[in-house]
Design a protein around this motif. Structure first.
Motif, short mmCIF file in Angstrom:
data_model
loop_
_atom_site.label_atom_id
_atom_site.label_comp_id
_atom_site.label_asym_id
_atom_site.label_seq_id
_atom_site.Cartn_x
_atom_site.Cartn_y
_atom_site.Cartn_z
N ASP A 1 -4.03 0.00 -4.39
CA ASP A 1 -3.94 -0.29 -5.82
C ASP A 1 -4.98 -1.34 -6.21
N GLU A 2 -5.21 -2.32 -5.34
CA GLU A 2 -6.21 -3.33 -5.64
C GLU A 2 -7.60 -2.73 -5.76
N ALA A 3 -7.92 -1.75 -4.90
CA ALA A 3 -9.22 -1.08 -4.99
C ALA A 3 -9.37 -0.38 -6.33
N CYS A 4 -8.32 0.28 -6.78
CA CYS A 4 -8.38 0.96 -8.07
C CYS A 4 -8.55 -0.05 -9.20
N ALA A 5 -7.86 -1.19 -9.10
CA ALA A 5 -7.99 -2.22 -10.14
C ALA A 5 -9.41 -2.77 -10.17
N ALA A 6 -10.03 -2.97 -9.00
CA ALA A 6 -11.40 -3.47 -8.94
C ALA A 6 -12.37 -2.46 -9.55
#
Length: 218
Positions: A192-197
């Motif tokens: 999810d963090e990758a998608c947010a970045a």
């Protein structure tokens, strides 16, 4: 060389940015479309070519590049052609972000390093350059200042940490502003963090403020 292009996202007449999207081995553009939903609303249109047989080249990206020929060169030409197609559609390279996952991130990384353009941004999820020898890079080339998000998993079963780090270093030497994060774990996943970045980068670039796209840029 051309390939069928799958499209989704903002209306092409209103999209601030085109995202050239490169799927992984055994996947197709529908996987990337599903992943893009995790980005939330972004003012971009996604364009995704599909690899023949759902693979861009037959062997591991860690093998000597010649062992993945002629498929590797053919697939790089597909991406080259896609960039040209987007330019004719009103999206020159400076309005194109390159996004790939897994084998797609390897192909996208390799294209960015070996045939660099002034892309709007790079989003590379779990991948690195292809072959046993790092490509030569020049620090004053078209990648200078390009915001780049790289994400991976520490013990990914297919993509070793060292190759991700090497690729990040090469992109930095080429002038890109790289935001690299490697999370703990041993799964081949997009966090999810990758998608947010990715959302932050795409939204910031689309809004014309590329300078702050990568929060931890170096």
């Amino acid at each position: 060389m051309t390939a069928a292009m799958h499209e989704w996202g903002a209306d092409p007449d209103r999209a601030a940015l085109a995202v050239l999207t490169v799927h992984g081995r055994g996947q197709d553009p529908s996987f990337m479309e599903e992943t893009a939903r995790r980005f939330g609303p972004v003012p971009v249109r996604f364009f995704a070519p599909e690899a023949e047989g759902n693979t861009w080249y037959p062997l591991s990206f860690l093998e000597p590049a010649e062992r993945n020929e002629p498929a590797l060169s053919r697939s790089l030409r597909v991406l080259d052609s896609a960039v040209d197609t987007l330019a004719r559609a009103g999206f020159p390279a400076e309005r194109v972000a390159l996004w790939g996952f897994s084998q797609g991130a390897c192909l996208a990384s390799h294209l960015a390093l070996t045939a660099p353009r002034s892309f709007a941004g790079l989003v590379l999820f779990t991948g690195g350059y292809i072959g046993t020898s790092p490509p030569a890079v020049a620090g004053d080339g078209p990648l200078r200042g390009v915001p780049t998000v790289m994400r991976s998993i520490e013990h990914d079963p297919w993509v070793p940490r060292y190759r991700v780090d090497e690729t990040a270093d090469l992109l930095r030497r080429a002038g890109a502003r790289v935001d690299l994060r490697v999370d703990e774990g041993d799964e081949h996943i997009i966090t999810d963090e990758a998608c947010a970045a990715a959302t932050t980068l795409l939204t910031t670039v689309a809004n014309g403020s590329a300078g702050t796209a990568a929060g931890h840029a170096t």
